[in-house]
Design a protein around this motif. Structure first.
Motif, PDB file in Angstrom:
ATOM      1  N   ASP A 109       0.812  -1.220   0.000  1.00 31.25           N
ATOM      2  CA  ASP A 109       0.000   0.000   0.000  1.00 31.25           C
ATOM      3  C   ASP A 109       0.843   1.266   0.000  1.00 31.25           C
ATOM      4  N   ASP A 110       2.156   1.108   0.015  1.00 28.99           N
ATOM      5  CA  ASP A 110       3.020   2.289  -0.105  1.00 28.99           C
ATOM      6  C   ASP A 110       4.294   1.866  -0.820  1.00 28.99           C
ATOM      7  N   PRO A 111       4.707   2.610  -1.871  1.00 26.15           N
ATOM      8  CA  PRO A 111       5.894   2.197  -2.630  1.00 26.15           C
ATOM      9  C   PRO A 111       7.134   1.969  -1.759  1.00 26.15           C
ATOM     10  N   SER A 112       7.202   2.637  -0.612  1.00 18.94           N
ATOM     11  CA  SER A 112       8.387   2.455   0.240  1.00 18.94           C
ATOM     12  C   SER A 112       8.513   0.999   0.692  1.00 18.94           C
ATOM     13  N   GLN A 113       7.376   0.304   0.757  1.00 18.10           N
ATOM     14  CA  GLN A 113       7.440  -1.119   1.144  1.00 18.10           C
ATOM     15  C   GLN A 113       8.119  -1.944   0.055  1.00 18.10           C
ATOM     16  N   ALA A 114       7.893  -1.552  -1.208  1.00 20.33           N
ATOM     17  CA  ALA A 114       8.539  -2.269  -2.319  1.00 20.33           C
ATOM     18  C   ALA A 114      10.034  -1.984  -2.306  1.00 20.33           C
ATOM     19  N   ARG A 115      10.377  -0.759  -1.963  1.00 21.62           N
ATOM     20  CA  ARG A 115      11.789  -0.403  -1.884  1.00 21.62           C
ATOM     21  C   ARG A 115      12.487  -1.248  -0.822  1.00 21.62           C
TER      22      ARG A 115
END
Ligand code: GN1
Ligand code: MG
Length: 357
Positions: A109-115
């Motif tokens: 739910d937040d791109p930072s998690q993918a990072r």
């Protein structure tokens, strides 16, 4: 099976009494969360022996010992009271693994998690690059896309009267056409490395927004980065879950993942080559199409993937929805493919060129 047979739990020694709660996240093995009065103490699974042989546990043990020696957090097999990596009788092949991390996500739910997840994956690739191990179990053809396409063709010809045939057939035609069109852009042959093999987002355990460990280690293999990261991107960049009929491919998540992977590569002794990194774009499309064909095949055969009886009328219906979802995702990715390629170029390839590839 809502509870494991009572005698199964007594094959391990527990400091305090444990209870088992079924988890329905995986599509292949039966899974329970084990807790005592203080909290989670392990994950119990009954292995799907139609897909994996018990010798897989020697592979998992070799991998996790190596990861632990390198200071990485990983689930590990808990030996039984007789010192074995699994317990086997006529109720099945059972194993317990340590519980790691605090939460599982089914969609980012937040791109930072993918990072964060991608940095962890790059560290996993670096850590496993010097693991000297001959795998007991090799899942032949796991990402043999032509074979998966042929399988779907066979399923169509074997099940012309299936109640879902009229929906699966046109989808299959679109999948075959997309596969035809994609082939020229696949960069082959690619080198192989040790990969996790099933990097969907629910196999990354988080603590808050921090990615702390990769779980579900049954599919570790020597295969290509294209397959590994293609599979990750088709899952992570899907803003919905695998059950959503109309998902969208998020370039913002894709970009964040590339940045995270680049961060994880920084300073590594032998990072992937420019060609391997460039293959992520075609890999994302290929693995999404491949999974479309696998779900479509199972919509007709109703034999392989698990399903949720609370939400769907049959195994076939659930897998048809999954197949339609993955196909929508392919289309959404295709519409943004050029931008995706530009991001890989800017974030991964230029950095790699400067690093002297
Ligand atoms: C299966 O076991 P699970 O749910 O993590 C499948 C993967 C698919 C995935 C799709 C051995 O993984 O290949 O990508 O479902 N595993 C196997 O959700 O077929
Ligand atoms: Mg799996």
């Amino acid at each position: 099976m809502s509870q494991p047979p009572a005698h199964v739990l007594t094959q391990w020694s527990w400091p305090a009494p444990v209870t088992a709660r079924p988890l329905h996240d995986g599509l292949i093995n039966d899974t329970w969360l084990l807790r005592d009065a203080h909290g989670p103490v392990g994950i119990l699974q009954r292995l799907n022996t139609a897909i994996f042989p018990p010798s897989i546990h020697a592979d998992i043990h070799a991998l996790t010992s190596h990861l632990r020696a390198k200071g990485m957090l990983t689930p590990e097999l808990v030996p039984t009271t007789t010192g074995d990596l699994w317990f086997e009788d006529d109720t099945g092949v059972w194993r317990v693994q340590t519980h790691v991390g605090r939460r599982t996500m089914h969609a980012i739910d937040d791109p930072s998690q993918a990072r964060a997840a991608a940095t962890l994956v790059a560290r996993f690739h670096a850590a496993t690059s010097d693991l000297d191990w001959t795998f007991h179990h090799v899942r032949a053809g796991a990402h043999d896309t032509p074979a998966h396409m042929a399988n779907l063709e066979r399923a169509l010809s074997e099940h012309p009267h299936h109640r879902l045939y009229e929906q699966v057939a046109p989808l299959a035609e679109s999948v075959f056409a997309a596969w035809e069109a994609l082939q020229p852009s696949l960069e082959r042959p690619q080198p192989t490395r040790i990969i996790h093999g099933d990097l969907k987002i629910s196999n990354v355990r988080f603590d808050g927004d921090e990615a702390v460990a990769l779980v579900d280690l049954d599919t570790i293999a020597r295969a290509t980065l294209e397959e590994e990261l293609g599979d990750a991107m088709r899952s992570w960049c899907n803003e919905s879950t695998e059950d959503a009929p109309e998902p969208h491919f998020s370039l913002a998540i894709f970009e964040a993942a590339l940045r995270g992977y680049a961060e994880g590569l920084a300073g590594q002794a032998s990072p992937p080559s420019v060609d391997e990194l460039a293959s992520i774009v075609a890999g994302t499309e290929r693995i999404t199409l491949e999974l479309t064909s696998r779900f479509a095949t199972d919509a007709l055969r109703e034999t392989y993937f698990g399903w949720n009886p609370d939400a769907f009328a049959s195994r076939g219906d659930h897998n048809l929805v999954r197949a339609l979802g993955q196909y929508r995702l392919v289309c959404s990715f295709q519409a943004q493919r050029d931008e995706a390629r530009g991001l890989v170029e800017r974030i991964l390839l230029q950095q790699r060129h400067t690093a002297g590839a």
